[in-house]
Scaffold this active site. Structure first.
Site, PDB file in Angstrom:
ATOM      1  CD1 TRP A 102      -1.753  -2.474   1.731  1.00  0.00           C
ATOM      2  CD2 TRP A 102      -3.050  -1.461  -0.039  1.00  0.00           C
ATOM      3  NE1 TRP A 102      -2.925  -3.190   1.168  1.00  0.00           N
ATOM      4  CE2 TRP A 102      -3.570  -2.628   0.238  1.00  0.00           C
ATOM      5  CE3 TRP A 102      -3.525  -0.655  -1.046  1.00  0.00           C
ATOM      6  CZ2 TRP A 102      -4.576  -3.133  -0.483  1.00  0.00           C
ATOM      7  CZ3 TRP A 102      -4.572  -1.061  -1.789  1.00  0.00           C
ATOM      8  CH2 TRP A 102      -5.005  -2.068  -1.446  1.00  0.00           C
ATOM      9  CG  ASP A 169      -2.675   3.952   4.716  1.00  0.00           C
ATOM     10  OD1 ASP A 169      -3.371   3.912   5.365  1.00  0.00           O
ATOM     11  OD2 ASP A 169      -2.579   3.471   3.763  1.00  0.00           O
ATOM     12  CE  LYS A 193      -7.149  -3.041   6.269  1.00  0.00           C
ATOM     13  NZ  LYS A 193      -7.466  -4.012   5.577  1.00  0.00           N
TER      14      LYS A 193
END
Lengths: 356, 356
Positions: A102, A169, A193
């Site tokens: 990511w 992030d 999440k």
């Protein structure tokens, strides 16, 4: 029978959140309307949005410190684009830390905008550690990092000092521990999440850093416009925001990030201890960088795989398979995962040892 | 008591969709997992995504005709940006029809990209009609229109002929009538009127028109990349896609767009007939352009407002207030609205007449 869900995301949420969300789909706030059919301009939903925003800031310890919380759409992937659009000056420069798939995706989007320095990368070791001791250039518009790497099971335990705005992030470990969140200028996280269902992204922004690039930013990508419209520039993802609010309420009632951090440490310690003790298993990530959220491990002997898979499936566990780029197993033990479920997994690992 | 929900969007969905969605939040497909916690890479969810895509194309009569269906995030507002990014050539040109607030929003985004011709506008009459008889330039990359104007209560009954790709924002009337959908190269629609909850946007694309601009398109804005990843370039809004699938199943079981068109005409006729008959009310939109989805009307005498508001609220009606830019009332009577609820509104209008 309710499963023990170790999925990496979308992932487990508190059972009381499922129950309240299910009820609201039939009848929201006793209004005679479903949460799916109410106007986002209704008083009841504006109250939901405001509470979700206030709870996010409160749980991060950022209330009254010049931050705004937005609930946007598009996932962290769209923030990969919004970040340089909103922060990188024309002919500007940004620095990124490459700690996984990511992080690397974020870097790719930034490179299309301007000079993007990768200060360090653990790619050559399949991202099994967090690089340290790198230098951050001083002439940058911002520094970007990824706090937890879901796929590889690594987590940043410290963040670098820099005079540039620090952007992070936190998709897979936001609200999981008690750190100084005011060191960041922007924190963003896909809900799926630790916060809610897939379909919304929390973006927390120190407002003073915006409006300095000289770029003409398209409305939907412009944080300032979303802030001006109080996170309702267009129709927000009502149900995802509502469910996120329920999860943040649950976390606050539990004692907030300080309380959940202790529980997360207990869960992770239980599992890592078994991985290190049990001669059939080994961990994937370098010990000092191990994630408290995503525990990656493999069997020392692949021939044991069919027996182990049968054991954990019989125990009611789901979502334990590792990501294709790592293999083995990944136990995602987010905030909502009960200690009892981690114990069920540890028991299955012990049972394999007894059987072999 | 269940309300009669005339909200413009998010708006009413079929009761059976609420019930199935509520159940899936507790236990999806008897999996022991909530629809909110399942992996988007699970077999069960891939089946949901594929069925939702297939149903969308089937109901529009576009199966096997070179179209792809995507379920994206960001609302129609993000498509305002994706459309020029994907279709307008460098130094290219687009033409737009200006029929309302949303059409005007789409035009604003296109103008930042290149030459954008507005072929006609009804703005000077507060968008109370659909312009006709305009000329479309022949040297354009695409022509964009908005089929139904939620705020003003107008609807396009015919679409212009042009050799350029025809792009249509159908957010508020998709799946409501049986027309030749193959005249369009791109159809897009926020889910929150005729398809599902807020949080996903259906984009139906004739694949052959893509890849012709010469532009470097950021990944998340690039239709080709979303198509290549089968609408899962990143985590999709799982619950919004699932609920959309349930609504499309409901529509198919009911007989599809042909069947719903007849029901929509019956509902709209009942209400417009009362507006035209009842001396206390008048319609807002020009008669020939009246929308079958959003019926806008006002009281001839504003002094009757408190009495009328009391009457419809007592009848269990909600969401009837007009948009601030039009005033008066707006009855949104989307696919899922039962004829019985429209009758309740008509009865309240008659009751006002009897009381005055």
């Amino acid at each position: 029978m309710k499963k023990h869900n170790f999925s990496a995301g979308p992932s487990i949420l508190p059972q009381e959140v499922f129950e309240k969300a299910s009820q609201a789909v039939l009848n929201f706030n006793n209004s005679g309307l479903s949460i799916l059919e109410i106007s986002h301009r209704s008083k009841d939903f504006i109250a939901v949005m405001e509470e979700a925003q206030a709870l996010a800031l409160e749980l991060l310890g950022l209330t009254g410190k010049g931050y705004q919380a937005l609930f946007l759409q598009g996932g962290a992937s769209l923030e990969f684009l919004r970040i340089p659009y909103n922060l990188m000056k024309e002919n500007g420069k940004a620095a990124y830390l490459d700690t996984g798939t990511w992080a690397s995706g974020a870097i790719k989007q930034a490179k299309a905008f301007g000079e993007t320095v990768v200060v360090a990368s653990s790619k050559d070791d399949n991202y099994n550690f967090i690089p340290k001791g790198y230098e951050i250039p001083t002439d940058i518009d911002y520094f970007h990092c990824t706090s937890n790497n879901t796929i590889f099971g690594t987590q940043m335990k410290e963040f670098p000092k820099t005079d540039a705005p620090l952007v992070c992030d936190m998709s897979s470990d936001i609200f999981s521990k008690d750190i100084d969140y005011s060191q960041f200028s922007i924190i963003y996280a896909g809900a799926q999440k630790n916060m809610g269902p897939a379909g919304t992204t929390l973006v927390v922004i120190k407002e003073e850093i915006l409006g300095k690039t000289g770029r003409n930013i398209p409305a939907m990508l412009d944080y300032s416009q979303h802030i001006a419209k109080e996170s309702m520039y267009n129709t927000p993802p009502v149900f995802a925001v509502y469910t996120s609010m329920l999860t943040l309420q649950w976390l606050k009632n539990l004692g907030g990030v300080e309380a959940i951090e202790k529980m997360n440490e207990t869960k992770a310690n239980l599992l890592y201890k078994e991985i290190d003790r049990n001669p059939l298993f080994k961990g994937v990530a370098k010990a000092e960088d191990r994630s408290l959220m995503n525990v990656t491990f493999t069997l020392n002997n692949e021939e044991h795989q069919p027996i182990f898979d049968e054991l954990w499936k019989a125990a009611g566990i789901s979502g334990l398979n590792g990501h294709r780029s790592v293999g083995g197993y990944r136990a995602s033990i987010y905030n909502a995962m009960p200690l009892e479920s981690v114990q069920v997994l540890v028991d299955a690992m012990k049972e394999l040892e007894n059987k072999i």
